[in-house]
Motif scaffolding. Structure first.
Motif, PDB file in Angstrom:
ATOM      1  N   UNK A 137       0.835  -1.201   0.000  1.00 16.22           N
ATOM      2  CA  UNK A 137       0.000   0.000   0.000  1.00 16.22           C
ATOM      3  C   UNK A 137       0.871   1.252   0.000  1.00 16.22           C
ATOM      4  N   UNK A 139       0.026   5.515   0.216  1.00 17.61           N
ATOM      5  CA  UNK A 139      -1.043   6.501   0.348  1.00 17.61           C
ATOM      6  C   UNK A 139      -0.708   7.807  -0.345  1.00 17.61           C
ATOM      7  N   UNK A 143       0.304   5.297  -6.868  1.00 19.28           N
ATOM      8  CA  UNK A 143       1.055   4.213  -7.539  1.00 19.28           C
ATOM      9  C   UNK A 143       1.570   4.547  -8.940  1.00 19.28           C
TER      10      UNK A 143
ATOM     11  N   UNK B 213     -10.342   8.425   7.048  1.00 18.77           N
ATOM     12  CA  UNK B 213      -9.141   8.795   7.795  1.00 18.77           C
ATOM     13  C   UNK B 213      -7.937   8.876   6.871  1.00 18.77           C
ATOM     14  N   UNK B 690      -6.553   9.488  -3.350  1.00 21.75           N
ATOM     15  CA  UNK B 690      -7.264   9.610  -2.077  1.00 21.75           C
ATOM     16  C   UNK B 690      -8.739   9.924  -2.308  1.00 21.75           C
ATOM     17  N   UNK B 698     -13.546   4.006   1.217  1.00 27.65           N
ATOM     18  CA  UNK B 698     -13.022   4.291   2.549  1.00 27.65           C
ATOM     19  C   UNK B 698     -14.132   4.783   3.475  1.00 27.65           C
ATOM     20  N   UNK B 718     -10.047  -1.417   6.867  1.00 27.30           N
ATOM     21  CA  UNK B 718     -10.259  -0.058   6.357  1.00 27.30           C
ATOM     22  C   UNK B 718      -9.727  -0.094   4.928  1.00 27.30           C
ATOM     23  N   UNK B 719     -10.579   0.121   3.959  1.00 29.69           N
ATOM     24  CA  UNK B 719     -10.224  -0.235   2.587  1.00 29.69           C
ATOM     25  C   UNK B 719      -9.516   0.899   1.842  1.00 29.69           C
ATOM     26  N   UNK B 720      -8.214   0.788   1.798  1.00 24.88           N
ATOM     27  CA  UNK B 720      -7.426   1.730   1.023  1.00 24.88           C
ATOM     28  C   UNK B 720      -7.160   1.104  -0.342  1.00 24.88           C
ATOM     29  N   UNK B 721      -7.448   1.822  -1.425  1.00 22.23           N
ATOM     30  CA  UNK B 721      -7.290   1.204  -2.748  1.00 22.23           C
ATOM     31  C   UNK B 721      -5.870   0.672  -2.982  1.00 22.23           C
TER      32      UNK B 721
ATOM     33  N   UNK C 228     -13.873  -6.674  -1.537  1.00 21.37           N
ATOM     34  CA  UNK C 228     -13.893  -5.252  -1.857  1.00 21.37           C
ATOM     35  C   UNK C 228     -12.774  -4.902  -2.845  1.00 21.37           C
ATOM     36  N   UNK C 229     -11.575  -5.392  -2.562  1.00 18.58           N
ATOM     37  CA  UNK C 229     -10.416  -5.005  -3.368  1.00 18.58           C
ATOM     38  C   UNK C 229      -9.825  -6.228  -4.058  1.00 18.58           C
ATOM     39  N   UNK C 233      -7.861  -8.706   0.553  1.00 19.74           N
ATOM     40  CA  UNK C 233      -9.102  -9.031   1.246  1.00 19.74           C
ATOM     41  C   UNK C 233      -9.442 -10.517   1.225  1.00 19.74           C
ATOM     42  N   UNK C 309     -16.840  -7.756   5.767  1.00 21.52           N
ATOM     43  CA  UNK C 309     -17.071  -6.541   5.009  1.00 21.52           C
ATOM     44  C   UNK C 309     -18.431  -6.650   4.282  1.00 21.52           C
TER      45      UNK C 309
END
Lengths: 173, 836, 339
Positions: A137, A139, A143, B213, B690, B698, B718-721, C228-229, C233, C309
């Motif tokens: 990941x 943030x 990417x 968040x 984001x 999210x 918590x689903x972050x792409x 979801x992803x 997951x 989920x």
């Protein structure tokens, strides 16, 4: 009461290493706290983010879920082992050139995962890069600069005289 | 009626143009940049790709202790008793603290000093810190937490904002605007009812934007050291070392001069490390108590408890438009779910009503905002601070209005753009305004005209625009000092060091200083030394928030560098026997413009100057221009400049599952002027990322029926792409230099997030004809809306009511075109006016 | 940093040694393979074995080979090895697919077949830190008395979250278990209990020593996963569909199904076979009607609960969609193979 320590010998960034540490420590903890290699980061310590990626015998693994003791006799590579002879690895160079490292916290993990990919696939498609990096990941970057940096480094590793596309650095006209 | 008409016919674009004196802008040339605008490496790039960057948790000191926090298992409870005796006796434990040890409250805003490092008498969310332990290892500290017993008397928890409105008792805090309402705002810029009456079409909509968040990959960490000469040093992953410095001085009752705060490079911030935090104060106190260095590194779960993220926000918007889409009036209401503490919440609440006016002219505007206290981790500033929620509402609302008017949403927006150099109804001073160019870029690039309402079922495109501030016009605490300071030292070896309190969080703020100084002094930016974010060494910069850093530190750096240049040029001119006006700085040399060979190395110029007048050092500082808004609450929204963005999203919607995928987003951003184009690209792409996460997946989810625990405080749930969800991004940079920005630069760190959620929402509608008026746009909601549509009901999922809130009397501020001067009409006069 | 509790780590090199070590350690001993399930659970104090016995050095448990026309896999094969293997991709595509859909490439480089088949059941009231669980007064699965998913229920409803297990049940694999009492061979379906706590019929001291797959002789299987992803997951729904086509069917387009099994993952505490769904497919050529009927049959008993989920009603609806898509894929694989 201090924990009794166990000692292992393994290859760390190309050099033989012998380290003593509490036997319940993960490789992540051993690297950061016992080997002084803080380039390996952590984001969850549960295998849910990929930030602690290192290479074990060339394969990217989660150092937060790997016991230090399980590494005896194996080859471990961290980000500190990527540059050689004071020169950046082409992946490191491309990441720096394109801004693929923003905050830089997930960067060591991405670099190592990408290095493992390029070792087996010198000409990866964008889809293959996405798949190979799907366990890490980030943030900051979305990417995209990371993909482009991997592609740029791959081309250079193949001996091509590659330069980044203008849109990559300046956007579309 | 006649007068009303007359008022409206005063052309907004004519009457609003503000004369801008040339002296406002820094003395820079906008052409021939050698460094500015180029895609360069960041000065810290090598450290970051080699793992050499030292983040807070990478610090290890001899004899260092490890701290852990005991957190509340109750969402709302009185603390009756805390017993730490057993924990204190555990082998390896060196100190245990409770609320009694740190009784002084703190908080980021002077009006919300409502936090304690350790809760003294009451806990306000599951995760609220109650006690702290320092021990010889993290294992021992963790074990010690289990030996602390706390007796609680549970109180009724408030799970969400609407519950807070309905249940004023028991109160979470004993301050605020009544019951569990922390803040109530009511501002009126002209009479909106008159505006609605003049409109051809009036539309109302309700929207909800879920909380999310920041999720920086680096967990918060801090290390403190207390020396025998009574000096405290705190290293912390913070975006705001200056505010941490102030909070430490206050709570620890130490003179600020005895405290040194060093912000380590942040492993991601996004606003989540902008508050002074409990753990920073606790490690400092533990270091003072034990006399040993103490480190704390939060677990990922604890990072969720620090939060300060996006406020869940319920919104109601009513807009009147003429047939051609001109906005005659807008009325906006927001209800923010604030969580357990104030944080930046008062500002966040104002922000939900501030920037509606800077994209399309709004003739009359009314805003009512409320923030509720709830028993959850506190919300605060996340990328876009308080503005993504109303922007989403406004842009989807506009899409609906355009459809009702039979207008193309892109053309509708293009026709009604706020003119450059103008004042808005709420007295925001717009400078350069590149939104039109942004719109044109994405419309052309995405082939909008060919696609909009014309793609096959399941495929759609949506468009949205936005704007963001380039730095808050006012500081967090009232003072009339500069917002940013730079010191510059020229070494006789030719080296230049820049000192600035700004904080590198990955956005490139350290590099900006080097590029700008290098540009002015004609040097290689990679030879400039940069020292930042250290309260002992660097002049104050308020911090990395509100997209202020490039503009403010950049202007301060220009000033310092220009002053150095002037000194060096004067002495060099004498030596070269030419007028100082002919001295040029370029390529590491100082020379005669008319005879470039006639000159000297930069180092020699420093030596000449140093010999003549002593050590060469200069300072620069920046204070934003005075705001045109003089009314109470007018401190939030004004900024030296506004960035603009436009985006088109393309989506695929699976009608069987409701799953939305986004293959591509086209985005254009009005950056004013790139300082480093590659870094700008990175900020745009990261913002899109984001925004995509917030739009689709999210969510800060809590179990209201189960002690209001955070449902999913983990990176897994918590689903972050991931790489597999991130879309392609086609980026266009629009350069329309703003006179307020350094070399014309505006912000890019936050603005490009804003158009993404509404563009996706509008694209979903284009694809399958349903409205999900609620973010995130999850498959469940899309499928539900599709089923409703199939049944012949309204194909919409979203909120259905806005609760009754006891709004205060409005502050009435006539807009500029109604003779206003930026101040409020006195209450008595306002009351009189209303009687008419 | 979340850290592991203290324990003794043992690395036996033979099955016999491993069994002996477990016998010595007693109930406080635990086997581990890749560690990607056990170690996070230990860090959150779900399990706190004082002796951890790694099976990764036991030669007999790695690798795979064909025996009597059937593939026999060692449980310590990593998920990456499994999904990358040309043999597995060729003859057991559904197994390779399921393995490839587990979590992330990094985790698959460590996680093993055996680990995924024995994966602890999951629940978002359970997969939380000790402190979090304290805030809800714990749950039945660990340290508490109530199942918060279904508070009046006497049992734990944690969810089977393995991707590979539903495939193993669907294709009729067998697990070879070795314990102090000797060896036994158990059909995959009989290795799981629909109980969130006692979800395995394997005894704690038994080792999953081998997985025996049926000979690839005229059956086909697919696996579809909902989450979801695209990575990380766990499944909120997995559909493993297996069919045996009529042997020697002349009709290239319209072969007939003689047997079928549909097994759902992520909706119960064990991989859940839906016999009614398999039954309605028998004798059909996987035409749209048959698929719709089977999907409907799969949908009816599917009973997701509020412990993963997504909303549970949506997850239930997705059973129909994913069962349909799995069966459609089987049909198109048939057509492709016939071309």
């Amino acid at each position: 009461m201090p924990d009794p320590k166990a000692t292992i010998s393994f290859e760390l960034n190309g050099e033989p290493a012998t380290l003593a540490f509490a036997p319940h420590k993960t490789l992540l903890e051993v690297l950061r706290e016992d080997a002084g290699l803080t380039g390996t980061k952590h984001g969850c310590e549960l295998g849910e983010c990929g930030t602690c990626t290192v290479l074990l015998d060339g394969t990217p693994v989660l150092s937060c879920l790997l016991l230090g003791l399980a590494c005896a006799g194996h080859r471990v590579t961290t980000v500190e082992g990527m540059a050689a002879g004071g020169r950046l690895h082409p992946l490191q160079d491309a990441f720096a050139e394109l801004g693929a490292a923003q905050c830089g916290y997930c960067t060591p993990a991405f670099l190592l995962a990408a290095q493992a990919l390029l070792a087996v696939e010198p000409r990866p498609s964008r889809a293959a890069i996405k798949q190979a990096l799907a366990g890490n990941l980030c943030r900051c970057t979305g990417y995209l600069k990371i993909y482009e940096a991997v592609e740029l480094a791959a081309a250079r590793l193949r001996g091509e005289d590659a330069t980044p596309a203008r849109e990559t650095l300046y956007g579309h006209a | 009626m006649a007068t009303r008409k007359k008022r409206r016919t005063v052309g907004l674009s004519d009457s609003l143009t503000v004369k801008r004196s040339q002296s406002d802008s820094p003395t820079v040339r906008l052409s021939d940049h050698r460094v500015i605008g180029r895609a360069l490496r960041k000065i810290d790039a090598t450290a970051k790709v080699t793992g050499a960057t030292i983040f807070a948790d990478d610090l290890f000191f001899p004899r260092m202790l490890y701290a852990k926090l005991l957190r509340s298992p109750h969402p709302h409870a009185k603390i009756l008793r805390v017993d730490v005796a057993k924990a204190a006796r555990l082998a390896g434990v060196r100190a245990v603290l409770t609320g009694k040890d740190l009784p002084i409250p703190f908080g980021i805003l002077p009006v919300s000093q409502d936090e304690h490092a350790l809760a003294p008498d009451k806990v306000r969310f599951v995760g609220d810190p109650v006690a702290a332990v320092a021990a010889t290892s993290e294992d021992v500290a963790t074990a010690a937490l289990d030996l602390i017993t706390v007796e609680y008397e549970p109180l009724r928890p408030v799970p969400d904002a609407e519950d807070a409105v309905a249940h004023p008792e028991p109160r979470i805090h004993d301050y605020g605007d009544g019951g569990n309402l922390h803040k109530l705002i009511h501002l009126e810029f002209g009479d909106v009812e008159t505006g609605f009456a003049a409109a051809d079409l009036v539309r109302e909509d309700l929207f909800f934007y879920e909380g999310s968040t920041h999720l920086p990959m680096e967990q918060h960490a801090a290390v403190a050291q207390w020396s025998a000469d009574r000096k405290l040093t705190v290293w912390s992953s913070t975006q705001t070392p200056h505010y941490v410095h102030r909070a430490l001085a206050k709570v620890l009752e130490l003179p600020p001069a005895r405290i040194r705060v060093i912000a380590t490079p942040n492993g991601g911030g996004f606003g989540g490390k902008s508050d002074p935090f409990s753990h920073e104060i606790v490690v400092a106190k533990l270091a003072m108590v034990t006399g040993r260095p103490v480190k704390i590194t939060l677990t990922r779960e604890e990072v969720f408890y620090c939060h300060r993220g996006r406020h869940p926000t319920l919104m109601w918007i009513k807009t009147g438009v003429t047939k051609d889409g001109a906005i005659t009036a807008m009325h906006f209401k927001s209800l923010l779910d604030g969580g357990g503490y104030g944080s930046y919440g008062v500002a966040s609440t104002y922000y939900t009503g501030a920037l509606q006016t800077v994209t399309y002219p709004v003739a009359r505007y009314k805003f009512q905002g409320a923030r509720a206290f709830t028993n959850k981790p506190p919300c605060g500033p996340k990328r876009g601070h308080g503005t993504p929620q109303p922007r989403y509402a406004l842009e989807v609302h506009l899409d609906k209005l355009a459809e009702q008017l039979g207008a193309d949403p892109a053309e509708l927006r293009l026709k009604h753009l706020v003119p450059p150099n103008s004042l808005t109804a709420n007295y925001l001073r717009v400078g350069s305004m590149g939104l039109g160019a942004c719109l044109e870029k994405v419309v052309a690039g995405s082939e909008w005209k060919r696609k909009f309402r014309k793609l096959p079922p399941g495929k759609g495109v949506g468009l949205a625009c936005s704007s963001y501030i380039c730095g808050a016009g006012l500081p967090i605490y009232w003072n009339n000092m500069p917002h940013s300071g730079v010191q510059l030292k020229c070494d006789r070896g030719g080296g230049v060091t820049v000192f600035c309190g700004s904080t590198e969080i990955g956005q490139g703020s350290d590099s900006i200083l080097a590029y700008i100084v290098a540009e002015v002094l004609g040097l290689d930016p990679f030879e400039i030394a940069v020292v930042t974010a250290d309260t002992d060494l660097t002049p104050v910069d308020l911090g990395s928030y509100s997209s202020r850093v490039t503009l403010m530190t950049g202007n301060a750096a220009i000033q310092a560098a220009e002053r150095a240049k002037e000194i060096l040029a004067g002495h060099a001119a004498r030596k070269l026997e030419i007028p100082a006006t002919r001295v040029v700085f370029a390529g590491g040399r100082v020379f005669d413009a008319e005879d470039p060979k006639h000159g000297m190395a930069f180092a020699e110029a420093v030596q000449v100057a140093e010999a003549a007048q002593g050590t060469i050092g200069t300072v620069g500082s920046y204070t934003p221009p005075r705001s045109a808004a003089k009314y109470r609450g007018g401190g939030v929204g004004p900024s030296p400049a506004y960035s603009y963005s436009a985006a088109v999203a393309e989506v695929d919607v699976d009608p069987d599952t409701g799953i939305v995928t986004v293959p591509r987003i086209w985005i254009a951003h009005d950056i004013g002027q790139s300082i480093n184009a590659a870094a700008v690209m990175g900020q745009v792409e990261g913002s899109v990322y984001m925004g995509l996460g917030e739009a689709l997946m999210e969510e800060m989810a809590y179990r209201g029926n189960r002690n209001v625990v955070h449902k999913i405080p983990s990176l897994l749930e918590y689903k972050s792409p991931t790489t597999l969800e991130m879309c392609d991004v086609v980026t266009y940079l629009v350069e329309d230099p703003d006179p307020s920005g350094p070399f014309g630069a505006k912000e890019v760190g936050q603005g490009p997030l804003l158009p993404v959620p509404p563009a996706i929402a509008n694209a979903v509608y284009d694809a399958v004809g349903v409205r999900v008026d609620e973010v995130p746009i999850t498959p469940e909601k899309v499928l539900k809306a599709l089923k409703k549509k199939t049944k012949g009901e309204e194909g919409r999922v979203g909120p259905t009511r806005f609760p009754d809130i006891p709004w205060p009397e409005p502050i009435r501020v006539p807009p500029p075109w109604e003779g206003g001067d930026g101040g409020a009409v006195p209450v008595a006069a306002a009351a009189l006016e209303r009687q008419h | 940093m979340l850290r592991l509790p203290r324990f003794t780590y043992l690395q036996p090199t033979s099955l016999a040694e491993a069994l002996r070590m477990k016998a010595d350690a007693g109930p406080d001993g635990s086997y581990v393979a890749g560690g990607t399930d056990l170690y996070p659970n230990m860090k959150r104090r779900h399990q706190t074995p004082t002796t951890v016995i790694s099976l990764m050095q036991v030669k007999d448990l790695t690798g795979w080979g064909m025996r009597d026309g059937r593939c026999v896999m060692g449980p310590c094969v990593t998920l990456t090895e499994l999904s990358d293997s040309p043999t597995v991709r060729q003859s057991y595509a559904a197994v390779a697919t399921a393995a490839e859909l587990v979590s992330t490439p990094l985790l698959r480089n460590m996680g093993t077949l055996g680990g995924n088949l024995c994966l602890d059941t999951r629940c978002n009231y359970y997969n939380q830190s000790y402190e979090w669980r304290k805030a809800i007064d714990f749950c039945m699965k660990k340290d508490g008395a109530i199942c918060w998913v279904a508070p009046s229920s006497p049992r734990c409803w944690a969810v089977s979250s393995s991707d590979v297990a539903p495939v193993m049940v669907a294709i009729g694999a067998e697990y070879q278990l070795v314990g102090p009492e000797g060896e036994r061979l158990v059909p995959a379906a009989r290795c799981y209990h629909n109980d969130g706590i006692n979800y395995l019929t394997k005894q704690p001291d038994e080792i999953l020593a081998a997985v025996r797959l049926p000979a690839p002789d005229g059956w086909d299987a697919v696996y579809h996963k909902l989450r979801r992803r695209g990575s990380f997951d766990f499944p909120v729904l997995g559909v493993a569909a297996w069919v045996r086509w009529e042997r020697g069917s002349r009709n290239a387009e319209r072969g007939t199904i003689v047997d079928a099994r549909i097994v759902l993952g992520g909706v119960a505490s064990c991989p859940q076979e839906v016999p009614e769904a398999g039954a309605v497919l028998k004798g059909t050529a996987l035409d749209d009607e048959a698929i719709a009927a089977a999907a409907e049959a799969a949908y009816r008993p599917s009973k997701p609960l509020d412990n993963t989920d997504f909303e549970l009603s949506w997850r239930k609806q997705m059973t129909r969609v994913y069962a349909t898509r799995a069966l459609q894929e089987l049909r198109s694989r048939r057509s492709r193979r016939r071309e």
